[in-house]
Design a protein around this motif. Structure first.
Motif, PDB file in Angstrom:
ATOM      1  N   VAL A   1       0.833  -1.207   0.000  1.00 43.73           N
ATOM      2  CA  VAL A   1       0.000   0.000   0.000  1.00 43.73           C
ATOM      3  C   VAL A   1       0.863   1.250   0.000  1.00 43.73           C
ATOM      4  O   VAL A   1       0.639   2.206  -0.763  1.00 43.73           O
ATOM      5  N   LEU A   2       1.884   1.260   0.869  1.00 44.94           N
ATOM      6  CA  LEU A   2       2.771   2.419   0.954  1.00 44.94           C
ATOM      7  C   LEU A   2       3.563   2.606  -0.332  1.00 44.94           C
ATOM      8  O   LEU A   2       3.733   3.740  -0.814  1.00 44.94           O
ATOM      9  N   LEU A   3       4.033   1.506  -0.900  1.00 48.59           N
ATOM     10  CA  LEU A   3       4.798   1.587  -2.145  1.00 48.59           C
ATOM     11  C   LEU A   3       3.951   2.157  -3.269  1.00 48.59           C
ATOM     12  O   LEU A   3       4.395   3.047  -4.016  1.00 48.59           O
ATOM     13  N   VAL A   4       2.726   1.672  -3.397  1.00 49.77           N
ATOM     14  CA  VAL A   4       1.832   2.153  -4.449  1.00 49.77           C
ATOM     15  C   VAL A   4       1.537   3.635  -4.261  1.00 49.77           C
ATOM     16  O   VAL A   4       1.559   4.416  -5.228  1.00 49.77           O
ATOM     17  N   ALA A   5       1.274   4.052  -3.023  1.00 51.12           N
ATOM     18  CA  ALA A   5       0.973   5.458  -2.753  1.00 51.12           C
ATOM     19  C   ALA A   5       2.150   6.349  -3.108  1.00 51.12           C
ATOM     20  O   ALA A   5       1.978   7.445  -3.663  1.00 51.12           O
ATOM     21  N   THR A   6       3.360   5.888  -2.815  1.00 56.38           N
ATOM     22  CA  THR A   6       4.563   6.667  -3.130  1.00 56.38           C
ATOM     23  C   THR A   6       4.758   6.781  -4.630  1.00 56.38           C
ATOM     24  O   THR A   6       5.060   7.862  -5.156  1.00 56.38           O
ATOM     25  N   VAL A   7       4.577   5.673  -5.340  1.00 52.61           N
ATOM     26  CA  VAL A   7       4.733   5.668  -6.795  1.00 52.61           C
ATOM     27  C   VAL A   7       3.705   6.578  -7.448  1.00 52.61           C
ATOM     28  O   VAL A   7       4.028   7.356  -8.362  1.00 52.61           O
ATOM     29  N   VAL A   8       2.465   6.516  -6.977  1.00 54.57           N
ATOM     30  CA  VAL A   8       1.405   7.359  -7.541  1.00 54.57           C
ATOM     31  C   VAL A   8       1.725   8.832  -7.317  1.00 54.57           C
ATOM     32  O   VAL A   8       1.562   9.664  -8.217  1.00 54.57           O
ATOM     33  N   ASP A   9       2.198   9.167  -6.122  1.00 54.54           N
ATOM     34  CA  ASP A   9       2.526  10.557  -5.810  1.00 54.54           C
ATOM     35  C   ASP A   9       3.619  11.091  -6.723  1.00 54.54           C
ATOM     36  O   ASP A   9       3.517  12.200  -7.268  1.00 54.54           O
ATOM     37  N   LEU A  10       4.668  10.299  -6.935  1.00 54.46           N
ATOM     38  CA  LEU A  10       5.760  10.723  -7.810  1.00 54.46           C
ATOM     39  C   LEU A  10       5.319  10.744  -9.271  1.00 54.46           C
ATOM     40  O   LEU A  10       5.727  11.617 -10.037  1.00 54.46           O
ATOM     41  N   SER A  11       4.468   9.812  -9.655  1.00 55.78           N
ATOM     42  CA  SER A  11       3.984   9.756 -11.041  1.00 55.78           C
ATOM     43  C   SER A  11       3.117  10.951 -11.382  1.00 55.78           C
ATOM     44  O   SER A  11       3.018  11.354 -12.552  1.00 55.78           O
TER      45      SER A  11
ATOM     46  N   LYS B   1      24.231 -10.239  13.236  1.00 56.79           N
ATOM     47  CA  LYS B   1      22.942 -10.607  12.651  1.00 56.79           C
ATOM     48  C   LYS B   1      22.105  -9.355  12.411  1.00 56.79           C
ATOM     49  O   LYS B   1      21.505  -9.190  11.335  1.00 56.79           O
ATOM     50  N   LEU B   2      22.066  -8.468  13.405  1.00 59.96           N
ATOM     51  CA  LEU B   2      21.326  -7.215  13.245  1.00 59.96           C
ATOM     52  C   LEU B   2      21.943  -6.352  12.146  1.00 59.96           C
ATOM     53  O   LEU B   2      21.231  -5.730  11.354  1.00 59.96           O
ATOM     54  N   ALA B   3      23.276  -6.320  12.124  1.00 61.71           N
ATOM     55  CA  ALA B   3      23.960  -5.534  11.089  1.00 61.71           C
ATOM     56  C   ALA B   3      23.645  -6.069   9.702  1.00 61.71           C
ATOM     57  O   ALA B   3      23.494  -5.303   8.739  1.00 61.71           O
ATOM     58  N   GLY B   4      23.535  -7.404   9.585  1.00 62.02           N
ATOM     59  CA  GLY B   4      23.187  -8.004   8.305  1.00 62.02           C
ATOM     60  C   GLY B   4      21.795  -7.605   7.858  1.00 62.02           C
ATOM     61  O   GLY B   4      21.573  -7.279   6.679  1.00 62.02           O
ATOM     62  N   MET B   5      20.851  -7.623   8.797  1.00 65.66           N
ATOM     63  CA  MET B   5      19.485  -7.218   8.457  1.00 65.66           C
ATOM     64  C   MET B   5      19.431  -5.740   8.084  1.00 65.66           C
ATOM     65  O   MET B   5      18.699  -5.344   7.165  1.00 65.66           O
ATOM     66  N   THR B   6      20.220  -4.929   8.774  1.00 66.64           N
ATOM     67  CA  THR B   6      20.260  -3.506   8.449  1.00 66.64           C
ATOM     68  C   THR B   6      20.848  -3.284   7.064  1.00 66.64           C
ATOM     69  O   THR B   6      20.383  -2.426   6.302  1.00 66.64           O
ATOM     70  N   ALA B   7      21.872  -4.080   6.724  1.00 70.25           N
ATOM     71  CA  ALA B   7      22.471  -3.975   5.390  1.00 70.25           C
ATOM     72  C   ALA B   7      21.453  -4.346   4.308  1.00 70.25           C
ATOM     73  O   ALA B   7      21.365  -3.689   3.262  1.00 70.25           O
ATOM     74  N   VAL B   8      20.676  -5.401   4.561  1.00 71.56           N
ATOM     75  CA  VAL B   8      19.635  -5.800   3.604  1.00 71.56           C
ATOM     76  C   VAL B   8      18.589  -4.694   3.479  1.00 71.56           C
ATOM     77  O   VAL B   8      18.161  -4.340   2.368  1.00 71.56           O
ATOM     78  N   ALA B   9      18.173  -4.149   4.625  1.00 67.83           N
ATOM     79  CA  ALA B   9      17.185  -3.065   4.621  1.00 67.83           C
ATOM     80  C   ALA B   9      17.691  -1.864   3.830  1.00 67.83           C
ATOM     81  O   ALA B   9      16.965  -1.276   3.020  1.00 67.83           O
ATOM     82  N   SER B  10      18.949  -1.505   4.067  1.00 74.79           N
ATOM     83  CA  SER B  10      19.532  -0.370   3.360  1.00 74.79           C
ATOM     84  C   SER B  10      19.642  -0.637   1.874  1.00 74.79           C
ATOM     85  O   SER B  10      19.410   0.258   1.043  1.00 74.79           O
ATOM     86  N   GLY B  11      19.991  -1.884   1.522  1.00 68.41           N
ATOM     87  CA  GLY B  11      20.095  -2.234   0.108  1.00 68.41           C
ATOM     88  C   GLY B  11      18.754  -2.172  -0.604  1.00 68.41           C
ATOM     89  O   GLY B  11      18.656  -1.668  -1.735  1.00 68.41           O
ATOM     90  N   ILE B  12      17.701  -2.679   0.058  1.00 72.63           N
ATOM     91  CA  ILE B  12      16.359  -2.612  -0.528  1.00 72.63           C
ATOM     92  C   ILE B  12      15.925  -1.167  -0.701  1.00 72.63           C
ATOM     93  O   ILE B  12      15.399  -0.780  -1.759  1.00 72.63           O
ATOM     94  N   SER B  13      16.143  -0.375   0.331  1.00 73.55           N
ATOM     95  CA  SER B  13      15.759   1.039   0.277  1.00 73.55           C
ATOM     96  C   SER B  13      16.507   1.764  -0.834  1.00 73.55           C
ATOM     97  O   SER B  13      15.909   2.512  -1.617  1.00 73.55           O
ATOM     98  N   ALA B  14      17.814   1.551  -0.902  1.00 74.67           N
ATOM     99  CA  ALA B  14      18.625   2.207  -1.929  1.00 74.67           C
ATOM    100  C   ALA B  14      18.191   1.769  -3.321  1.00 74.67           C
ATOM    101  O   ALA B  14      18.163   2.573  -4.266  1.00 74.67           O
ATOM    102  N   GLY B  15      17.827   0.488  -3.456  1.00 73.27           N
ATOM    103  CA  GLY B  15      17.356  -0.009  -4.748  1.00 73.27           C
ATOM    104  C   GLY B  15      16.051   0.644  -5.177  1.00 73.27           C
ATOM    105  O   GLY B  15      15.885   1.019  -6.347  1.00 73.27           O
ATOM    106  N   LEU B  16      15.121   0.778  -4.235  1.00 70.54           N
ATOM    107  CA  LEU B  16      13.849   1.440  -4.537  1.00 70.54           C
ATOM    108  C   LEU B  16      14.073   2.903  -4.911  1.00 70.54           C
ATOM    109  O   LEU B  16      13.437   3.425  -5.837  1.00 70.54           O
ATOM    110  N   LEU B  17      14.977   3.535  -4.189  1.00 73.22           N
ATOM    111  CA  LEU B  17      15.283   4.940  -4.486  1.00 73.22           C
ATOM    112  C   LEU B  17      15.901   5.083  -5.871  1.00 73.22           C
ATOM    113  O   LEU B  17      15.544   5.999  -6.631  1.00 73.22           O
ATOM    114  N   GLN B  18      16.819   4.169  -6.208  1.00 71.56           N
ATOM    115  CA  GLN B  18      17.454   4.236  -7.523  1.00 71.56           C
ATOM    116  C   GLN B  18      16.442   3.980  -8.632  1.00 71.56           C
ATOM    117  O   GLN B  18      16.488   4.620  -9.690  1.00 71.56           O
TER     118      GLN B  18
END
Length: 200
Positions: free
Chosen positions: A46-56, A116-133
């Motif tokens: 839901v959040l992803l769609v709302a963000t895409v619509v706003d930018l579109s 383990k937490l650092a790994g999850m944070t790295a994954v989170a950051s990678g997903i976020s950076a990918g969406l931003l790109q």
């Protein structure tokens, strides 16, 4: 509007999760619980769609769009971990399950937990950076996407800080209070005194 939706999604995540676990452990409705748990990721959609619509619709990307990507990234990376955390506590409280295991506090076990937490944070950051790109490529207008590039740097910084924290626990493991012969609360083990006194 988007900020309110981000807050609403966070609230919805926990509400749906609590409802799902209540259905499972209090009312023994496993199918209902499973259906609700399946619905948890829909909050991110839901959040992803709302963000895409706003930018579109021509909006210039700003803080809220970057925050939206960051939220989705962390929700995906940490979602399973948080669900397991809550599930263990509901199972213990309402279904006679074992007491939840607390994260280790000392030694290399603590270091492993931090990695383990650092790994999850790295994954989170990678997903976020990918969406931003992806948004930067789709919009294809640097005058409208400067804020998104800034958020990519922020996400990298967060991942880096988390990795440094894990590294410090590896290089300088946290020791139990009182050192050897003491329990996890720093109290001296009475068996040590009994042994030293010869009463054994």
């Amino acid at each position: 509007m988007l900020i309110a939706l981000i807050v609403g999604c966070e609230i919805a995540f926990w509400v749906i999760l609590v409802l799902a676990l209540t259905a499972r452990y209090v009312f023994r409705l496993r199918r209902t619980s499973t259906a609700l748990l399946v619905a948890v990721p829909l909050v991110d959609v839901v959040l992803l769609v709302a963000t895409v619509v706003d930018l579109s619709n021509g909006a210039t990307a700003d803080f809220k769009h970057g925050l939206s990507a960051a939220y989705i990234g962390f929700s995906v990376a940490y979602g399973h971990y948080l669900i397991k955390w809550a599930d263990a506590r509901f199972a213990h409280r309402f279904a006679g399950g074992p007491a939840p295991v607390k994260p280790p506090k000392y030694g290399m076990a603590r270091a492993a937990h931090e990695w383990k937490l650092a790994g999850m944070t790295a994954v989170a950051s990678g997903i976020s950076a990918g969406l931003l790109q992806l948004a930067i490529w789709v919009i294809d207008d640097s005058s409208r996407t400067d804020a998104l590039s800034s958020w990519q740097w922020r996400m990298g910084l967060v991942a880096g800080i988390n990795a440094v924290i894990a590294l410090t626990y590896t290089l300088w493991p946290k020791e139990r209070p009182g050192g050897p012969g003491h329990d996890s609360d720093g109290q001296r083990d009475p068996r040590i005194d009994k042994y030293l006194s010869g009463k054994h």
